[in-house]
Design a protein around this motif. Structure first.
Motif, short mmCIF file in Angstrom:
data_model
loop_
_atom_site.label_atom_id
_atom_site.label_comp_id
_atom_site.label_asym_id
_atom_site.label_seq_id
_atom_site.Cartn_x
_atom_site.Cartn_y
_atom_site.Cartn_z
N GLN A 128 0.80 -1.22 0.00
CA GLN A 128 0.00 0.00 0.00
C GLN A 128 0.83 1.27 0.00
O GLN A 128 0.42 2.29 -0.54
CB GLN A 128 -0.94 0.01 1.21
CG GLN A 128 -2.04 -1.02 1.13
CD GLN A 128 -3.06 -0.85 2.23
OE1 GLN A 128 -3.11 0.17 2.91
NE2 GLN A 128 -3.91 -1.83 2.40
N THR A 129 1.99 1.21 0.63
CA THR A 129 2.79 2.43 0.78
C THR A 129 4.06 2.44 -0.06
O THR A 129 4.62 3.50 -0.34
CB THR A 129 3.19 2.64 2.25
OG1 THR A 129 4.09 1.58 2.65
CG2 THR A 129 1.97 2.63 3.15
N GLY A 130 4.53 1.25 -0.44
CA GLY A 130 5.79 1.17 -1.18
C GLY A 130 7.00 1.38 -0.28
O GLY A 130 8.14 1.43 -0.77
N GLU A 131 6.77 1.48 1.01
CA GLU A 131 7.86 1.74 1.95
C GLU A 131 8.72 0.49 2.13
O GLU A 131 8.21 -0.61 2.33
CB GLU A 131 7.29 2.17 3.30
CG GLU A 131 8.33 2.54 4.34
CD GLU A 131 9.20 3.70 3.87
OE1 GLU A 131 10.41 3.46 3.65
OE2 GLU A 131 8.67 4.83 3.73
N MET A 132 10.05 0.65 2.05
CA MET A 132 10.95 -0.47 2.22
C MET A 132 12.02 -0.19 3.28
O MET A 132 12.87 -1.04 3.54
CB MET A 132 11.63 -0.82 0.89
CG MET A 132 10.70 -1.41 -0.15
SD MET A 132 9.97 -2.99 0.35
CE MET A 132 11.43 -4.04 0.29
N ASP A 133 11.97 0.99 3.89
CA ASP A 133 12.94 1.30 4.94
C ASP A 133 12.60 0.46 6.18
O ASP A 133 11.48 0.55 6.69
CB ASP A 133 12.89 2.79 5.28
CG ASP A 133 13.88 3.16 6.36
OD1 ASP A 133 13.50 3.11 7.55
OD2 ASP A 133 15.03 3.48 6.03
N GLU A 139 7.89 0.69 12.38
CA GLU A 139 7.01 1.66 13.03
C GLU A 139 5.58 1.53 12.50
O GLU A 139 4.61 1.54 13.27
CB GLU A 139 7.54 3.08 12.79
CG GLU A 139 6.72 4.15 13.48
CD GLU A 139 7.23 5.55 13.21
OE1 GLU A 139 6.63 6.52 13.71
OE2 GLU A 139 8.24 5.69 12.47
N MET A 140 5.44 1.42 11.19
CA MET A 140 4.12 1.31 10.58
C MET A 140 3.41 0.04 11.06
O MET A 140 2.22 0.07 11.42
CB MET A 140 4.24 1.26 9.06
CG MET A 140 4.56 2.58 8.40
SD MET A 140 4.65 2.38 6.59
CE MET A 140 4.81 4.10 6.09
N THR A 141 4.13 -1.07 11.05
CA THR A 141 3.52 -2.35 11.41
C THR A 141 3.10 -2.35 12.88
O THR A 141 1.99 -2.81 13.21
CB THR A 141 4.50 -3.51 11.14
OG1 THR A 141 4.96 -3.45 9.78
CG2 THR A 141 3.83 -4.84 11.38
#
Length: 300
Positions: A128-133, A139-141
């Protein structure tokens, strides 16, 4: 297990000492009557120590076996879920190590029922976010699990809403999660549609120049004023944005003594211009003294 082995070793040393002393006492058994009693006591002590040593070994081996089985099971599940996560997100080889660390950190911090659930949630977030950091993923999870466990919000739905708040209103991750949590705390999710309302109407509020805080405050004020469902509030703003641009509300603007063309242009520009035009409209509507006329113009 290491502690148990050390204990067993000490017990065996003590038992050996007891055996030597018992043998010596047997040699002297005829000397004194009390020596016979001593021999008996030492024999009992020797038997007890050998029994304790055996039990310690058995306990230690059982504990080690259980630990090895648990570790093996976790390792297999972790590896399997990491592969699934990498496949579902299309992660390149150089990103696998980051996913590995993020998954482990979330699980070690006691989020999720098991490593599989952590991996599934993280996969949804990446998609959904494309975040891979790794640190941001962690933090998101963890934040998504907190919303789920506290307010019974689905991880995927909450992340869509949070992503919408960040995209439409420029909020940080922390600000977006805080707003959703505060909204739930204030009773805005009583009909289980706070997240849906954010996703559906967030872009409309943003186009009207309103901030995320404006949107939540309107939801809150409306709910306190007796509006049954905040979805109705979002829909009202949506309809308003449509009517002011397609000419349906032209007559209402005239009735309020407003410049129709200038007002429509401001709404079309969006941002601060649209926000001011909305404020001007509400102020003009508030000055209509006849409540029936005010309601008619307001509906139009």
């Amino acid at each position: 297990l290491q502690r148990e082995i050390i204990k067993v070793s000490n017990d065996l040393d003590a038992a050996e000492k007891e055996a030597k002393e018992t043998a010596q006492a047997l040699k002297d058994v005829g000397k004194k009557e009390e020596d016979i009693k001593k021999v008996s006591e030492r024999a009992d002590e020797f038997k007890d120590k050998m029994k304790a040593a055996g039990e310690a070994v058995e306990t230690g081996m059982k504990a080690a076996g259980a630990a090895m089985v648990a570790a093996g099971t976790y390792s297999l599940k972790f590896e399997s879920e990491l592969n699934t996560l990498a496949t579902s997100t299309g992660a390149a080889a150089d990103k696998i190590d980051g996913l590995d660390k993020a998954m482990a950190a979330v699980y070690e911090n006691n989020y999720g029922e098991d490593i599989q659930e952590v991996g599934e949630a993280m996969g949804v977030i990446v998609q959904q976010t494309g975040e891979m950091d790794p640190s941001k993923l962690q933090e998101m999870t963890e934040s998504a699990f907190t919303l789920r466990d506290t307010f019974d919000m689905d991880v995927g739905e909450s992340m869509r809403a949070v992503n919408q708040l960040m995209t439409q209103f420029g909020l940080s991750l922390e600000e977006a999660f805080d707003l959703v949590a505060q909204g739930a705390q204030n009773g805005l999710n009583k009909n289980d549609n706070l997240l849906d309302s954010i996703n559906e109407y967030g872009p409309k509020f943003a186009q009207m120049g309103l901030s995320a805080s404006d949107m939540f405050n309107m939801f809150k004020n409306g709910a306190e004023a007796g509006v049954f469902d905040i979805d109705k509030l979002g829909d009202a703003v949506n309809e308003f944005s449509i009517r002011v641009k397609d000419g349906t509300a032209d007559n209402a603007f005239k009735e309020l003594g407003m410049d129709v063309d200038a007002t429509k242009k401001a709404f079309g520009e969006g941002g601060e211009a649209a926000k001011k035009a909305m404020q001007d409209t509400f102020e003009a509507l508030g000055k209509v003294s006849d409540p029936l006329e005010q309601n008619t113009i307001g509906v139009e």
